[in-house]
Motif scaffolding. Structure first.
Motif, PDB file in Angstrom:
ATOM      1  N   THR A  49      19.408  18.502  11.243  1.00  0.00           N
ATOM      2  CA  THR A  49      19.102  19.936  11.352  1.00  0.00           C
ATOM      3  C   THR A  49      20.082  20.684  10.439  1.00  0.00           C
ATOM      4  O   THR A  49      20.860  20.067   9.722  1.00  0.00           O
ATOM      5  CB  THR A  49      19.334  20.453  12.785  1.00  0.00           C
ATOM      6  N   GLU A  50      20.079  21.995  10.541  1.00  0.00           N
ATOM      7  CA  GLU A  50      21.085  22.811   9.859  1.00  0.00           C
ATOM      8  C   GLU A  50      22.486  22.515  10.415  1.00  0.00           C
ATOM      9  O   GLU A  50      22.615  21.888  11.461  1.00  0.00           O
ATOM     10  CB  GLU A  50      20.748  24.308  10.032  1.00  0.00           C
ATOM     11  N   SER A  51      23.516  23.002   9.714  1.00  0.00           N
ATOM     12  CA  SER A  51      24.896  22.841  10.175  1.00  0.00           C
ATOM     13  C   SER A  51      25.172  23.768  11.361  1.00  0.00           C
ATOM     14  O   SER A  51      24.396  24.685  11.641  1.00  0.00           O
ATOM     15  CB  SER A  51      25.860  23.197   9.035  1.00  0.00           C
ATOM     16  N   LEU A  52      26.297  23.524  12.028  1.00  0.00           N
ATOM     17  CA  LEU A  52      26.701  24.384  13.143  1.00  0.00           C
ATOM     18  C   LEU A  52      26.869  25.835  12.667  1.00  0.00           C
ATOM     19  O   LEU A  52      26.425  26.771  13.345  1.00  0.00           O
ATOM     20  CB  LEU A  52      28.020  23.863  13.737  1.00  0.00           C
ATOM     21  N   ASP A  53      27.495  26.035  11.513  1.00  0.00           N
ATOM     22  CA  ASP A  53      27.707  27.389  10.979  1.00  0.00           C
ATOM     23  C   ASP A  53      26.381  28.085  10.679  1.00  0.00           C
ATOM     24  O   ASP A  53      26.202  29.272  11.000  1.00  0.00           O
ATOM     25  CB  ASP A  53      28.534  27.344   9.690  1.00  0.00           C
ATOM     26  N   ASP A  54      25.464  27.367  10.039  1.00  0.00           N
ATOM     27  CA  ASP A  54      24.167  27.971   9.710  1.00  0.00           C
ATOM     28  C   ASP A  54      23.374  28.285  10.972  1.00  0.00           C
ATOM     29  O   ASP A  54      22.636  29.278  11.034  1.00  0.00           O
ATOM     30  CB  ASP A  54      23.365  27.045   8.790  1.00  0.00           C
ATOM     31  N   CYS A  55      23.556  27.447  11.994  1.00  0.00           N
ATOM     32  CA  CYS A  55      22.863  27.673  13.267  1.00  0.00           C
ATOM     33  C   CYS A  55      23.377  28.971  13.902  1.00  0.00           C
ATOM     34  O   CYS A  55      22.599  29.827  14.329  1.00  0.00           O
ATOM     35  CB  CYS A  55      23.093  26.467  14.179  1.00  0.00           C
ATOM     36  N   ARG A  56      24.710  29.097  13.928  1.00  0.00           N
ATOM     37  CA  ARG A  56      25.339  30.301  14.505  1.00  0.00           C
ATOM     38  C   ARG A  56      24.892  31.558  13.762  1.00  0.00           C
ATOM     39  O   ARG A  56      24.510  32.560  14.376  1.00  0.00           O
ATOM     40  CB  ARG A  56      26.869  30.143  14.410  1.00  0.00           C
ATOM     41  N   THR A  57      24.935  31.507  12.441  1.00  0.00           N
ATOM     42  CA  THR A  57      24.545  32.670  11.638  1.00  0.00           C
ATOM     43  C   THR A  57      23.093  33.067  11.933  1.00  0.00           C
ATOM     44  O   THR A  57      22.785  34.249  12.107  1.00  0.00           O
ATOM     45  CB  THR A  57      24.704  32.356  10.131  1.00  0.00           C
ATOM     46  N   ALA A  58      22.223  32.070  12.001  1.00  0.00           N
ATOM     47  CA  ALA A  58      20.805  32.349  12.246  1.00  0.00           C
ATOM     48  C   ALA A  58      20.604  32.959  13.634  1.00  0.00           C
ATOM     49  O   ALA A  58      19.853  33.933  13.796  1.00  0.00           O
ATOM     50  CB  ALA A  58      19.991  31.060  12.110  1.00  0.00           C
ATOM     51  N   LEU A  59      21.311  32.421  14.640  1.00  0.00           N
ATOM     52  CA  LEU A  59      21.168  32.952  16.002  1.00  0.00           C
ATOM     53  C   LEU A  59      21.715  34.368  16.083  1.00  0.00           C
ATOM     54  O   LEU A  59      21.129  35.238  16.748  1.00  0.00           O
ATOM     55  CB  LEU A  59      21.864  32.039  17.013  1.00  0.00           C
ATOM     56  N   ASP A  60      22.856  34.615  15.422  1.00  0.00           N
ATOM     57  CA  ASP A  60      23.438  35.964  15.434  1.00  0.00           C
ATOM     58  C   ASP A  60      22.486  36.967  14.788  1.00  0.00           C
ATOM     59  O   ASP A  60      22.283  38.069  15.303  1.00  0.00           O
ATOM     60  CB  ASP A  60      24.792  35.969  14.714  1.00  0.00           C
ATOM     61  N   THR A  61      21.893  36.577  13.669  1.00  0.00           N
ATOM     62  CA  THR A  61      20.947  37.462  12.985  1.00  0.00           C
ATOM     63  C   THR A  61      19.734  37.733  13.874  1.00  0.00           C
ATOM     64  O   THR A  61      19.298  38.877  14.018  1.00  0.00           O
ATOM     65  CB  THR A  61      20.468  36.802  11.665  1.00  0.00           C
TER      66      THR A  61
END
Ligand code: OSB
Ligand code: MG
Length: 343
Positions: A49-61
């Motif tokens: 899947t995406e990285s942990l950072d990309d996951c966080r950014t996507a969820l925050d957005t």
């Protein structure tokens, strides 16, 4: 939508041809929808899947988009983030309608339990036999062995030793995680046939659909896992590359996407098998409901909870005799207020 990080160590790390999984980090997602609070989980696994950072950014957005958070999350780009948000919405939907999630997918179904395979990591022949024997002792009728981390010769000896140790009646599967060349896969398939191996997951690299199509036709089936993470399902169908599709809701963008793909596979005569990415309890429950929604589902790779040293909540989907119980309460079957990231 709220997003809360968690980090869970594994008590028993999973050794695969692609490396060792020894910790799972992710996010608990909560979402208010139709008067209910639903809970979801986004636990990315880089490489899948995406990285942990990309996951966080996507969820925050997505969480600041006041409506339609799901529309912000692309299943191909950020599947784990989308899984988290989608699961929270589905949990709330099913709760609002008073149905366990699998019956929200198909109200005509009733399912008390689903069969599971034991997951046995890479290890020496002795370690592999011991782990498989312990699983069979505790009631599993199907074991999946990780292969591809050593030579084909050694893997054949491991599988032979397991077959001799557990007898003819237990179903054996293998998962090479894309480690073999075409000629290694051909020789492994030849030798595995006489050992009664049901199928091999991802014998070849994810992009080699033609190679997988060529491996089909004998008694050992071809199951695709990484190929589905990397390619569109349509490409896998068009290439006639699989007997079995491994459906990981965390990799596919959520439980709804996994359920839809399972039904599409069935229509084409391809057997769906639902598995986790070694997730915490919320995502494991979502995967259990996907499996429970599939009539006569084959043994699934869902008995992975005991690998975690701790969890986000108590697991209502207990494993006994190789079967996972399906929660009967509305939604996923876990109270969102009992899901704790600091447990
Ligand atoms: O299928 C199972 O038995 C358990 C899940 C599993 O093996 C797995 C877990 C995490 C990442 C990849 C995989 C895999 O199937 O390759
Ligand atoms: Mg696999």
């Amino acid at each position: 939508m709220t997003v809360e990080p968690f980090s869970l160590p594994l008590a028993s790390p999973l050794e695969t041809a692609g490396g060792t999984i020894d910790e799972r980090r992710g996010f608990v997602v909560r979402s208010d929808h139709r008067g209910e609070t639903g809970v979801g989980e986004a636990t990315p696994l880089p490489g899948w899947t995406e990285s942990l950072d990309d996951c966080r950014t996507a969820l925050d957005t997505a969480s600041v988009a006041d409506s339609g958070a799901l529309r912000e999350l692309d299943a191909a780009e950020v599947p784990a983030a989308r899984h988290g948000a989608a699961t929270a919405m589905l949990d709330a939907d099913a709760r609002a309608d008073g149905l366990p999630l699998y019956r929200w997918f198909d109200a005509d179904r009733r399912c008390r339990s689903i069969p599971a395979n034991a997951t046995v990591g890479d290890g020496t022949a002795e370690e592999t036999v011991a782990a498989a024997a312990e699983a069979v002792e505790s009631g599993f009728g199907c074991c999946k062995l990780k292969v591809g981390g050593r030579s084909v010769e050694e893997d054949v000896e491991r599988v032979r030793a397991v077959r001799e140790g557990i007898g003819e009646d237990v179903t054996l599967r293998a998962d090479a995680n894309g480690a073999w060349t075409r000629s290694e896969a051909e020789s492994a398939f030849d030798r595995f046939a006489s050992l009664g191996v049901e199928y091999v997951e991802q014998p070849l690299a994810a992009d080699d659909l033609a190679g997988h199509a060529d491996l089909r036709g004998g008694s050992v089936g071809v199951a695709l896992d990484e190929s589905l993470a990397q390619k569109r399902a349509g490409a896998v169908f068009d290439a006639d590359a699989a007997d079995v599709l491994i459906l990981k809701p965390m990799v596919l963008g959520g439980p709804g996407d996994a359920y839809t793909l399972a039904m599409q596979a069935r229509e084409r005569g391809i057997e769906p098998v639902v598995t986790t990415t070694i997730d915490a309890v919320v995502a494991r429950l979502a995967a259990v409901h996907v499996a429970a929604a599939i009539p006569d589902v084959a043994a699934c790779g869902l008995a992975t909870g005991d690998r975690l040293a701790r969890d986000l909540a108590a697991d209502p989907a207990t494993v006994s005799d190789g079967q996972i119980s399906v929660p009967r309460s509305a939604g996923l079957g876990v109270d969102p207020s009992e899901v704790r990231t600091d447990a």
